[in-house]
Structure formats: C-alpha cells, structure tokens
Motif scaffolding. Sequence first.
Motif, PDB file in Angstrom:
ATOM      1  N   LEU A  51       0.838  -1.194   0.000  1.00  0.00           N
ATOM      2  CA  LEU A  51       0.000   0.000   0.000  1.00  0.00           C
ATOM      3  C   LEU A  51       0.873   1.244   0.000  1.00  0.00           C
ATOM      4  CD1 LEU A  51      -2.813  -1.031   2.480  1.00  0.00           C
ATOM      5  CD2 LEU A  51      -2.988  -0.754   0.032  1.00  0.00           C
ATOM      6  N   THR A  54       2.284   1.841  -3.565  1.00  0.00           N
ATOM      7  CA  THR A  54       1.363   2.429  -4.533  1.00  0.00           C
ATOM      8  C   THR A  54       1.042   3.867  -4.170  1.00  0.00           C
ATOM      9  OG1 THR A  54      -0.335   1.247  -3.325  1.00  0.00           O
ATOM     10  CG2 THR A  54       0.241   0.404  -5.470  1.00  0.00           C
ATOM     11  N   PHE A  55       0.956   4.152  -2.870  1.00  0.00           N
ATOM     12  CA  PHE A  55       0.624   5.526  -2.494  1.00  0.00           C
ATOM     13  C   PHE A  55       1.763   6.474  -2.880  1.00  0.00           C
ATOM     14  CE2 PHE A  55      -0.381   9.135   0.229  1.00  0.00           C
ATOM     15  CZ  PHE A  55      -1.736   9.231  -0.026  1.00  0.00           C
ATOM     16  N   ARG A  57       3.275   6.439  -5.542  1.00  0.00           N
ATOM     17  CA  ARG A  57       3.075   6.821  -6.945  1.00  0.00           C
ATOM     18  C   ARG A  57       2.153   8.038  -7.021  1.00  0.00           C
ATOM     19  NH1 ARG A  57       6.133   3.407  -6.523  1.00  0.00           N
ATOM     20  NH2 ARG A  57       7.413   5.274  -6.377  1.00  0.00           N
ATOM     21  N   ILE A  58       1.156   8.087  -6.123  1.00  0.00           N
ATOM     22  CA  ILE A  58       0.259   9.252  -6.106  1.00  0.00           C
ATOM     23  C   ILE A  58       1.058  10.491  -5.729  1.00  0.00           C
ATOM     24  CG2 ILE A  58      -1.511  10.369  -4.718  1.00  0.00           C
ATOM     25  CD1 ILE A  58      -3.274   8.200  -5.032  1.00  0.00           C
ATOM     26  N   GLY A  61       3.158  11.761  -8.554  1.00  0.00           N
ATOM     27  CA  GLY A  61       2.409  12.376  -9.641  1.00  0.00           C
ATOM     28  C   GLY A  61       2.613  11.642 -10.948  1.00  0.00           C
ATOM     29  N   PRO A  62       1.744  11.929 -11.924  1.00  0.00           N
ATOM     30  CA  PRO A  62       1.801  11.199 -13.187  1.00  0.00           C
ATOM     31  C   PRO A  62       3.050  11.540 -13.985  1.00  0.00           C
ATOM     32  CG  PRO A  62      -0.268  12.407 -12.958  1.00  0.00           C
ATOM     33  CD  PRO A  62       0.645  12.890 -11.888  1.00  0.00           C
ATOM     34  N   VAL A  63       3.527  10.566 -14.752  1.00  0.00           N
ATOM     35  CA  VAL A  63       4.672  10.802 -15.627  1.00  0.00           C
ATOM     36  C   VAL A  63       4.228  10.901 -17.074  1.00  0.00           C
ATOM     37  CG1 VAL A  63       6.300   9.652 -14.123  1.00  0.00           C
ATOM     38  CG2 VAL A  63       5.094   8.331 -15.820  1.00  0.00           C
ATOM     39  N   THR A  64       2.916  10.870 -17.279  1.00  0.00           N
ATOM     40  CA  THR A  64       2.379  10.887 -18.641  1.00  0.00           C
ATOM     41  C   THR A  64       2.766  12.159 -19.372  1.00  0.00           C
ATOM     42  OG1 THR A  64       0.486   9.791 -17.667  1.00  0.00           O
ATOM     43  CG2 THR A  64       0.272  10.497 -19.942  1.00  0.00           C
ATOM     44  N   GLN A  66       1.238  14.407 -22.140  1.00  0.00           N
ATOM     45  CA  GLN A  66      -0.077  14.560 -22.775  1.00  0.00           C
ATOM     46  C   GLN A  66       0.129  14.793 -24.248  1.00  0.00           C
ATOM     47  OE1 GLN A  66      -3.298  14.905 -21.099  1.00  0.00           O
ATOM     48  NE2 GLN A  66      -2.291  13.881 -19.432  1.00  0.00           N
ATOM     49  N   PRO A  68      -0.896  14.912 -27.680  1.00  0.00           N
ATOM     50  CA  PRO A  68      -1.137  15.897 -28.743  1.00  0.00           C
ATOM     51  C   PRO A  68      -0.788  17.321 -28.300  1.00  0.00           C
ATOM     52  CG  PRO A  68      -3.031  14.482 -28.437  1.00  0.00           C
ATOM     53  CD  PRO A  68      -2.122  14.216 -27.300  1.00  0.00           C
ATOM     54  N   GLU A  69      -0.934  17.602 -27.024  1.00  0.00           N
ATOM     55  CA  GLU A  69      -0.588  18.935 -26.533  1.00  0.00           C
ATOM     56  C   GLU A  69       0.910  19.033 -26.244  1.00  0.00           C
ATOM     57  OE1 GLU A  69      -3.213  17.334 -24.552  1.00  0.00           O
ATOM     58  OE2 GLU A  69      -4.710  18.068 -25.941  1.00  0.00           O
TER      59      GLU A  69
ATOM     60  N   ARG B  45      -3.801   7.637 -11.026  1.00  0.00           N
ATOM     61  CA  ARG B  45      -2.773   8.274 -10.182  1.00  0.00           C
ATOM     62  C   ARG B  45      -1.910   7.234  -9.502  1.00  0.00           C
ATOM     63  NH1 ARG B  45      -2.230  13.964 -10.678  1.00  0.00           N
ATOM     64  NH2 ARG B  45      -3.971  14.371 -12.046  1.00  0.00           N
ATOM     65  N   PHE B  46      -2.543   6.132  -9.066  1.00  0.00           N
ATOM     66  CA  PHE B  46      -1.774   5.074  -8.421  1.00  0.00           C
ATOM     67  C   PHE B  46      -0.779   4.455  -9.392  1.00  0.00           C
ATOM     68  CE2 PHE B  46      -5.057   4.569  -5.010  1.00  0.00           C
ATOM     69  CZ  PHE B  46      -4.183   4.754  -3.969  1.00  0.00           C
ATOM     70  N   ALA B  48       0.753   6.196 -11.760  1.00  0.00           N
ATOM     71  CA  ALA B  48       1.565   7.297 -12.300  1.00  0.00           C
ATOM     72  C   ALA B  48       1.074   7.758 -13.663  1.00  0.00           C
ATOM     73  CB  ALA B  48       3.045   6.915 -12.361  1.00  0.00           C
ATOM     74  N   ARG B  49      -0.247   7.773 -13.850  1.00  0.00           N
ATOM     75  CA  ARG B  49      -0.811   8.349 -15.072  1.00  0.00           C
ATOM     76  C   ARG B  49      -2.032   9.167 -14.680  1.00  0.00           C
ATOM     77  NH1 ARG B  49      -5.107   5.027 -16.462  1.00  0.00           N
ATOM     78  NH2 ARG B  49      -5.134   3.130 -15.244  1.00  0.00           N
ATOM     79  N   TYR B  50      -2.688   9.791 -15.677  1.00  0.00           N
ATOM     80  CA  TYR B  50      -3.771  10.714 -15.341  1.00  0.00           C
ATOM     81  C   TYR B  50      -5.124  10.048 -15.223  1.00  0.00           C
ATOM     82  CZ  TYR B  50      -0.742  14.695 -16.141  1.00  0.00           C
ATOM     83  OH  TYR B  50       0.255  15.616 -16.047  1.00  0.00           O
ATOM     84  N   ARG B  54     -10.267  13.550 -20.988  1.00  0.00           N
ATOM     85  CA  ARG B  54     -10.546  14.117 -22.305  1.00  0.00           C
ATOM     86  C   ARG B  54     -11.976  14.637 -22.401  1.00  0.00           C
ATOM     87  NH1 ARG B  54      -5.981  15.259 -25.128  1.00  0.00           N
ATOM     88  NH2 ARG B  54      -4.742  14.726 -23.321  1.00  0.00           N
ATOM     89  N   TRP B 294      -7.568   1.914  -3.449  1.00  0.00           N
ATOM     90  CA  TRP B 294      -6.162   1.762  -3.089  1.00  0.00           C
ATOM     91  C   TRP B 294      -5.769   0.291  -3.095  1.00  0.00           C
ATOM     92  CZ3 TRP B 294      -4.050   4.289   2.040  1.00  0.00           C
ATOM     93  CH2 TRP B 294      -2.664   4.244   2.022  1.00  0.00           C
ATOM     94  N   THR B 298      -3.221  -2.025  -5.500  1.00  0.00           N
ATOM     95  CA  THR B 298      -2.033  -2.586  -4.867  1.00  0.00           C
ATOM     96  C   THR B 298      -1.934  -4.104  -4.980  1.00  0.00           C
ATOM     97  OG1 THR B 298      -2.117  -0.810  -3.264  1.00  0.00           O
ATOM     98  CG2 THR B 298      -0.738  -2.684  -2.731  1.00  0.00           C
TER      99      THR B 298
END
Lengths: 193, 333
Positions: A51, A54-55, A57-58, A61-64, A66, A68-69, B45-46, B48-50, B54, B294, B298
Amino acid sequence: MNNSADSSSEAEVSSEFPYLEDESVVAVQRGPEPGGLGGAYRAFGETLRGLKTTFARIVEGPVTIQYPEEKTPVYPRFRGRHKLHRFEDTGLEKCVGCSLCAAACPADCIRVVAAENDPEDRVSAGERYAEIYEINLARCIFCGYCEVACPFDAITMGHEYEIADYNRDDLIFTKEMLLAEPLERTPLRREGE
Amino acid sequence: MTLPFADTNFAEATWILVVKSIVIFAVIFAIVPVLTVVERKVLGRFQARYGPNRVGPYGLMQPLADAVKLVTKEHYRPRNAIPILWPIAPALVVFTGVATLAILPFGDVKDGVGFYGIDVPIGILYFFAFGSIAFYGLLLGGWASGSKYSFLGAMRAAAQLISYEISMGLALLGAIMMAGSLSLVSIVEAQHQVWYILPQFVGFLIFMVAGFAETNRAPFDLPEADAELVAGYGTEYGGMRYGSYAMAEYIEMFVISGVAVTFFLGGWHGPGPGWLDPIWVIVKIFAFLFLFMWIRATLPRVRYDQLMSLGWKVLLPLATLNVLVTAVLVTVT
C-alpha cells in the motif's frame, strides 16, 4: 545382453525410485509455507508495504506526456524527417544533384533528377542542381545513410516525427516540402536529460 | 435490559417515506457515475498516469459518454441463454444494492424525519438478506448465460459467498453485542463516546476483508477474474445489462463502506453542528471507497484455493474468537 541388463536395472530402480539414476531430477521450488500466526502477520505487513508503494506513486504524480498537446522531446541526433538546406548567406540550395544519396539509400526511396544551372539565375551553388528531389517517406527506413553520403551536407535528418498521413501519395515529399521549415518545431532534449 | 430490536419510536407518514426513497435513488444514481470516474482517475494516479481527462473538464463527463455508449449498444443475447432469467439477473443485482441503501443511517431524527431510509428492527439482518440475494443475481446471470466462463464465474461467486458471509456476520456480531441492538441507528448512537473501530479492531479488519470478497473487488474478484474467465458471470452481457453489473458493484461498494462506517467509524458522529451529520457520513464513506481503490491498485488477485483457505482457516476462526472474547468482556463489564 547389454539391453537386458539395462532393462533389469531399470526395473530395479523404478521399483524403489521412479527416476533413473543418471536422469537429472529437477527439484520443485516452492515458496515458504504460509505458517499460522507468523504467516498472517507477514502477509499483513507485506500488504501494508505494498500500500505504501502504490501511495508513493500518487505522491510522485503522473509521468504521462499529454501527447497531442505535449510532445516527447527528442535527442539531438534523432533521425526524423529529412531536411534540405540552403546557404544562409546566398540563399542558394546546397544540393548539387549528384544523386549520391539516392545511391546510398538502401530502401531506394530517393529520386533525384539533376539539371544544369543557368548562370544568370542560379538555383544551387554548384554546376548542377536537383530539378526534382523526391523522398518517398512511406519507404524510407530513416537509416540516415543519405545524410552520411552527401558531400555538401545538403540533406540532414530532421527532428520531425509526426509524418503519418491518410494517403500514400501524400507521403512522397518534394523538394519544396523538404526545403521548407517545419511548421512546428519538435522539442529537443537538453544535454544530460 | 432492552430488547435487541430497534425501538422505532415514531412512525413516519407515507409521503415522507416516498420522498426519502426518491432522494436515496437520486443520490445513489448521482454518486455511482461520480464513483466510476473517480475510481478510474484514482487508479490512474496510483499507476503514475492521469486517467480519463478528455471528456469535459478534467474528464468529468466520462460517465456520460460511457452511459451513452452502453445504452446505444446492440442488444445481443447468446442462443444458449435462458430467456427470462438472463435479463432479470442484472436487474436483481441493482435492485438489491439500492434496497440495502435504505437502512444506512445518514443522521439522527431531525424535525420528525429520520435521516435514513427506514430503521428496520432487524437492522443488519436486512443487509445480509439482500446481500445474499445480490449473489443470486451473479449466480443466475452466470448460469443463465449458458457459457462456460459465466458458469465458472457463477460457481466461484457461490463458493465465495458461503466462505465470506459467515465471517462477515460474525465480525459484525461483536459490534452488535457491544451496542446491544441490531438497529443501525441504535448502533451509531451507542458509539457517541468511542467508535467501535478501537475496541473491535479485529472485527473491523475481518469485516473489511470479507467486504472486499463480498463486493467481488480486487484482490478477491475471482467471479470476474478477467485474466482467466474473460469476465466471469458477466461474459455474455453487453450494453446496459453489463452496465448494471458494473453499477451494482459500485453500489455494493458504497453499501459495504456505509455499513463499515455505521458499525466501526461512528456513523454520523463528528465535530460540528447537527446538519453536518450526513456530510460526515459521506466523507467517511468516501474514505472507505478510496481504500477500496487503493487496495485494488495494490494487491494482485489471490489464487482460488488461497481465497478459500483464507476464508475458512483464518477469517472464520478469528471472527469466532473475536465474538467469544467480546461476549465475555460484555458480560463481565
């Protein structure tokens, strides 16, 4: 005789042990027994550890990117769509229509038709120039041999990678298209990034 | 000595009950779409993506797009499916989920109106009864589809129900004994000093684990098990029938969280004036829903024999022990 001896020993062995002695027996690897209370405690602790992982990762923050932008930055030596170049001072084309690039191209996707320069109205700096210069990007494998073959650095691999189109015919890039600056510049990765 | 039945001191007018049921319906059908998009975003988010971003601002219109897509899908029925039972099954699941919501208390009696659907004297038994009927929905759906994956999913659902419903009931029994009542409202009222999560921590853990199994959520989503059984009991369903199953899963999640809040987190108790009570319940429920997501992000799905042995060899003895200890303590003090 040899055979019978073998089979008798085989039978002997198999009555005690189901495998031949020279046969390599692979021991099955099993995980540790779950165990009673200790196992439950271990499972609970590992769950909490998961747990936490995984937390994190929150929190990160995202590594995406985006797409097209935002665009993925490319390395300086990235081999994208080709570019043809002019001399910056005179504005003449660097390409002299020697067709070395076409000869070097393993995918045979470059077509050059050379013509003599008119001294009054020069197109290139050399004796001849490329009247037609076409690259079929549907066939190009982006190996960069054309860039290496060119004696005047007239053609280089650019950074643009959004080349997809609806029509194969639209993927044949003419000289004008290759000479033009791309509408949007692809972001470049910084040193050490 | 009070009877272990709820003392519903007053009877409400019929029109109040009708209004309340409409409100409950409206609230749950507003919350479920929000939950779907929140779950997908939180899961993202867990990882690492959004997640969806859209459709509309911050992707909040995603459930609308999903609903339009599901509703306009072709109605397809496998040839082997059993005519009446097959379409009934998903409806049954949604019905039981919403029906269970009726007993969740969101607040005390204020101005002659109780902030709950109905305060049934048998309280939590109502929850268990409808929880069992919800599994009939899965069982019927899986069996009536006439496909092997659906059938396997249905069998797993049945076995899972038997293994976990007992532990779940026993886990709640401790709290029931401490409160001395089956009614959810009385149980919340009994927690005005200390929330039962402290004295009943073991019961709480058992209830949560059993609750994950009850809602078929990861890591106990074996009836669905998309890696092995395509989609388990839901394999042959499409369009809004599939959507009903998905919706029912979220409603059940909400219900289980609501019951956990009622039994262990002091229901509507919280700082602030009385009108904050429903807000507190919703906040606590959403904390539990976050926990559900969560855990889903996990833990990997357990093997089937692990699920069984956890239910019978760990949870059931633990729950029984918990009930015994609580019984002794309640009698002594």
